[in-house]
Write a protein that holds these residues in place. Structure first.
Motif, mmCIF file in Angstrom:
data_model
loop_
_atom_site.group_PDB
_atom_site.id
_atom_site.type_symbol
_atom_site.label_atom_id
_atom_site.label_comp_id
_atom_site.label_asym_id
_atom_site.label_seq_id
_atom_site.Cartn_x
_atom_site.Cartn_y
_atom_site.Cartn_z
ATOM 1 N N PRO A 17 65.557 28.490 16.563
ATOM 2 C CA PRO A 17 64.872 29.553 17.312
ATOM 3 C C PRO A 17 63.848 30.262 16.433
ATOM 4 C CG PRO A 17 67.076 30.263 16.679
ATOM 5 C CD PRO A 17 66.968 28.822 16.289
ATOM 6 N N HIS A 18 62.966 31.006 17.075
ATOM 7 C CA HIS A 18 61.941 31.727 16.323
ATOM 8 C C HIS A 18 62.562 32.743 15.367
ATOM 9 C CE1 HIS A 18 58.256 30.181 18.166
ATOM 10 N NE2 HIS A 18 58.888 30.196 19.329
ATOM 11 N N ALA A 19 63.716 33.279 15.733
ATOM 12 C CA ALA A 19 64.362 34.266 14.865
ATOM 13 C C ALA A 19 64.741 33.662 13.522
ATOM 14 C CB ALA A 19 65.598 34.832 15.559
ATOM 15 N N ALA A 20 65.138 32.380 13.507
ATOM 16 C CA ALA A 20 65.483 31.724 12.254
ATOM 17 C C ALA A 20 64.265 31.588 11.350
ATOM 18 C CB ALA A 20 66.104 30.358 12.531
ATOM 19 N N LEU A 21 63.104 31.346 11.940
ATOM 20 C CA LEU A 21 61.886 31.247 11.139
ATOM 21 C C LEU A 21 61.524 32.592 10.516
ATOM 22 C CD1 LEU A 21 61.773 28.579 12.803
ATOM 23 C CD2 LEU A 21 59.304 28.896 12.939
ATOM 24 N N LEU A 22 61.735 33.670 11.273
ATOM 25 C CA LEU A 22 61.458 35.000 10.726
ATOM 26 C C LEU A 22 62.426 35.355 9.598
ATOM 27 C CD1 LEU A 22 60.683 36.982 14.001
ATOM 28 C CD2 LEU A 22 59.060 36.173 12.295
ATOM 29 N N MET A 23 63.698 35.001 9.768
ATOM 30 C CA MET A 23 64.683 35.280 8.713
ATOM 31 C C MET A 23 64.358 34.516 7.438
ATOM 32 S SD MET A 23 66.829 37.529 9.653
ATOM 33 C CE MET A 23 68.029 37.268 8.336
ATOM 34 N N PHE A 69 58.078 19.536 4.455
ATOM 35 C CA PHE A 69 57.648 20.790 3.834
ATOM 36 C C PHE A 69 58.141 21.989 4.637
ATOM 37 C CE2 PHE A 69 54.600 24.167 2.925
ATOM 38 C CZ PHE A 69 54.423 24.072 1.556
ATOM 39 N N ARG A 70 58.005 21.935 5.958
ATOM 40 C CA ARG A 70 58.449 23.045 6.808
ATOM 41 C C ARG A 70 59.972 23.228 6.713
ATOM 42 N NH1 ARG A 70 53.751 24.111 6.606
ATOM 43 N NH2 ARG A 70 52.188 23.588 8.174
ATOM 44 N N ARG A 71 60.704 22.126 6.713
ATOM 45 C CA ARG A 71 62.161 22.237 6.633
ATOM 46 C C ARG A 71 62.594 22.793 5.285
ATOM 47 N NH1 ARG A 71 64.172 16.434 9.276
ATOM 48 N NH2 ARG A 71 63.381 16.813 11.402
ATOM 49 N N PHE A 72 61.919 22.421 4.212
ATOM 50 C CA PHE A 72 62.274 22.935 2.894
ATOM 51 C C PHE A 72 62.101 24.447 2.848
ATOM 52 C CE2 PHE A 72 61.120 24.245 -1.393
ATOM 53 C CZ PHE A 72 62.132 23.694 -2.159
ATOM 54 N N TYR A 148 61.195 12.505 14.348
ATOM 55 C CA TYR A 148 60.522 12.119 15.590
ATOM 56 C C TYR A 148 59.237 12.931 15.726
ATOM 57 C CZ TYR A 148 64.584 9.518 17.291
ATOM 58 O OH TYR A 148 65.598 8.584 17.426
ATOM 59 N N HIS A 149 58.156 12.252 16.097
ATOM 60 C CA HIS A 149 56.861 12.909 16.219
ATOM 61 C C HIS A 149 56.367 12.854 17.662
ATOM 62 C CE1 HIS A 149 56.590 13.448 11.947
ATOM 63 N NE2 HIS A 149 56.655 12.158 11.709
ATOM 64 N N PRO A 150 55.488 13.763 18.045
ATOM 65 C CA PRO A 150 54.964 13.754 19.424
ATOM 66 C C PRO A 150 54.065 12.563 19.744
ATOM 67 C CG PRO A 150 54.692 15.916 18.400
ATOM 68 C CD PRO A 150 55.088 14.977 17.320
ATOM 69 N N LEU A 199 55.596 24.645 14.874
ATOM 70 C CA LEU A 199 56.065 24.167 16.176
ATOM 71 C C LEU A 199 57.087 23.048 16.038
ATOM 72 C CD1 LEU A 199 52.813 24.090 18.361
ATOM 73 C CD2 LEU A 199 54.822 25.527 18.700
ATOM 74 N N CYS A 200 56.936 22.206 15.010
ATOM 75 C CA CYS A 200 57.849 21.074 14.834
ATOM 76 C C CYS A 200 59.260 21.524 14.501
ATOM 77 C CB CYS A 200 57.331 20.138 13.740
ATOM 78 S SG CYS A 200 57.110 20.943 12.137
ATOM 79 N N LEU A 201 59.441 22.785 14.085
ATOM 80 C CA LEU A 201 60.770 23.308 13.786
ATOM 81 C C LEU A 201 61.428 23.965 14.987
ATOM 82 C CD1 LEU A 201 60.177 24.994 10.301
ATOM 83 C CD2 LEU A 201 61.082 22.712 10.765
ATOM 84 N N VAL A 202 60.666 24.170 16.066
ATOM 85 C CA VAL A 202 61.171 24.943 17.201
ATOM 86 C C VAL A 202 61.337 24.088 18.447
ATOM 87 C CG1 VAL A 202 60.740 26.952 18.673
ATOM 88 C CG2 VAL A 202 60.072 27.011 16.261
ATOM 89 N N HIS A 203 60.366 23.226 18.722
ATOM 90 C CA HIS A 203 60.334 22.517 19.997
ATOM 91 C C HIS A 203 60.497 21.006 19.802
ATOM 92 C CE1 HIS A 203 59.045 26.180 21.988
ATOM 93 N NE2 HIS A 203 58.100 26.317 21.079
ATOM 94 N N PRO A 204 61.120 20.328 20.768
ATOM 95 C CA PRO A 204 61.225 18.863 20.704
ATOM 96 C C PRO A 204 59.836 18.222 20.773
ATOM 97 C CG PRO A 204 62.737 19.774 22.341
ATOM 98 C CD PRO A 204 61.831 20.882 21.935
ATOM 99 N N PRO A 205 59.697 17.040 20.207
ATOM 100 C CA PRO A 205 58.360 16.417 20.159
ATOM 101 C C PRO A 205 57.771 16.105 21.524
ATOM 102 C CG PRO A 205 60.065 14.904 19.374
ATOM 103 C CD PRO A 205 60.704 16.243 19.489
ATOM 104 N N HIS A 206 58.613 15.784 22.522
ATOM 105 C CA HIS A 206 58.035 15.449 23.824
ATOM 106 C C HIS A 206 57.428 16.669 24.509
ATOM 107 C CE1 HIS A 206 62.156 16.724 24.902
ATOM 108 N NE2 HIS A 206 61.634 17.078 26.067
ATOM 109 N N LEU A 207 57.958 17.861 24.245
ATOM 110 C CA LEU A 207 57.359 19.061 24.814
ATOM 111 C C LEU A 207 56.029 19.383 24.137
ATOM 112 C CD1 LEU A 207 60.413 21.446 25.352
ATOM 113 C CD2 LEU A 207 59.285 19.929 26.986
ATOM 114 N N ILE A 208 55.940 19.132 22.840
ATOM 115 C CA ILE A 208 54.665 19.328 22.150
ATOM 116 C C ILE A 208 53.623 18.341 22.669
ATOM 117 C CG2 ILE A 208 53.542 19.271 19.890
ATOM 118 C CD1 ILE A 208 56.191 20.090 18.637
#
Length: 402
Positions: A17-23, A69-72, A148-150, A199-208
């Protein structure tokens, strides 16, 4: 590799969720603003793009490197680490994960060349540091290297996926979304740009991928819907259209239905004469997208985040003191959206009135976007080092008192 995305580690462990990114940015927000952290995300993607280009790696490898990089940095802070070393290591590891490996010496050497061109001369070409960082990166990624990529969802939705040509495959492709080459290329460019944010950390690739298709159709409406989407050229046309709206809509609908029925009847008659089955007709793009079993509000939210990304990107480019790039974003999508004019105007009008407080956009250094972001990272690291020294001094004083 899991054939089902929802059974993969990507779906079960790496959508947040977006809250995890803010934390994850709590420590960084003490030394930088949210705008500056967004600029670091954009800069990191552009930097890894340069490294992968010098290494001759394809787009999917670059996308995987950016996801690593984003996951790290979902578990680490920019001010506590060296983003340049992490970016180079992500490119090196992504090349392995995508089965196009490069030698560690080559990866370190090409990364040093890229960072030297940016003015970051502190980056070393010592391949041992990069190899050591690879183990820390693998640990932070929980050894989950399948991403998985869009892109795959995009080609599947458009029926452009390769493979053996069979009767069933032809029927399935005929039922998929019809996109011309221009719209498909524009959607591909949009997906490329989405990796400059989280976005790749929040939403599934098919929605992107769906959001990219929506935005591509907004820029290049499909032929079947162009008359409904495009606005009238003049106010007189708009008034005439509104006055005859009901009658023209009824008349147009009857004409369309008559033409469609006659076309289908003609195709069926020709098929009967030839003794073959009539070829399936491609569905209407708007009807196809509306029929998908997805939450359209989430797709529109992703579209809004993509447009906001272009605005942030334009602010980074337009705030260059030398103005060599004219404040424009290199993405063709942003150019078609017309993003950047307001950011350039705001930057020009506010450059003389804003004060340099050390944590805002005006205190981030001058020159190219690379110079600004590197100065932001250095300032954050220096502030973090002072903070750690003060904490150690307080702990030492507390032990003496005790």
């Amino acid at each position: 590799m899991s054939a089902n995305f929802y059974l993969s580690s990507h779906a079960n462990n790496h959508l947040h969720p977006h809250a995890a990114l803010l934390m994850a940015r709590v420590d960084d927000l003490r030394h930088a603003s949210e705008l500056e952290l967004a600029w670091i995300e954009i800069w990191s993607a552009s930097t890894m793009q340069k490294i992968c280009k010098r290494l001759g790696l394809r787009q999917q490898v670059l996308a995987t490197a950016i996801v690593f990089f984003r996951r790290f940095y979902l578990r680490n802070a920019y001010c506590d680490t060296d983003p340049a070393l992490v970016a180079a290591t992500c490119c090196y590891l992504a090349a392995k994960a995508e089965e196009t490996p490069v030698h560690v010496k080559t990866a370190a050497s090409e990364a040093k060349t890229v960072f030297n061109d940016m003015g970051l001369t502190s980056f070393t070409s010592d391949n041992h540091r990069l190899a050591e960082m690879e183990f820390y990166l693998l640990e932070e990624l929980d050894f989950h290297l399948i991403v998985y990529h869009p892109y795959r969802a995009l080609v599947q939705l458009c029926g452009r996926e390769g493979g053996a040509v069979t009767e069933n495959s032809m029927e399935q492709k005929a039922m998929m979304l019809e996109m011309d080459d221009t719209s498909l290329q524009m959607a591909w460019f949009i997906i490329n740009d989405t990796f400059r944010c989280s976005l790749c950390l929040v939403h599934p690739p098919h929605l992107i991928a769906l959001a990219a298709i929506y935005l591509a159709f907004a820029l290049h409406p499909p032929a079947s819907a162009a008359a409904q989407i495009l606005a009238p050229d003049t106010p007189a046309d708009a008034a005439a259209l509104s006055s005859s709206n009901v009658s023209s809509r009824t008349r147009r609908r009857s004409v369309d239905m008559t033409a469609a029925n006659s076309g289908a009847a003609a195709a069926a008659a020709a098929a009967d004469l030839n003794g073959t089955a009539a070829p399936p007709q491609r569905p209407d793009p708007i009807a196809f997208l509306a029929s998908l079993q997805v939450d359209q509000s989430i797709v529109l939210e992703i579209v809004q985040e993509i447009i906001s990304l272009y605005d942030l990107w334009s602010q980074l480019e337009s705030s260059s003191s030398n103005g060599s790039n004219g404040g424009g974003v290199s993405s063709p999508v942003a150019q078609q959206l017309g993003v950047g004019a307001s950011a350039r105007l705001a930057s020009a009008s506010g450059s003389s009135s804003n004060s340099n407080n050390g944590a805002g956009p005006t205190g981030t250094g001058k020159g190219t976007p690379d110079d600004k972001v590197i100065s932001i990272i250095r300032r954050m690291q220096e502030a973090r080092m002072r903070e750690l020294r003060e904490e150690r001094s307080k702990q030492a004083a507390a032990r003496k008192v005790g």
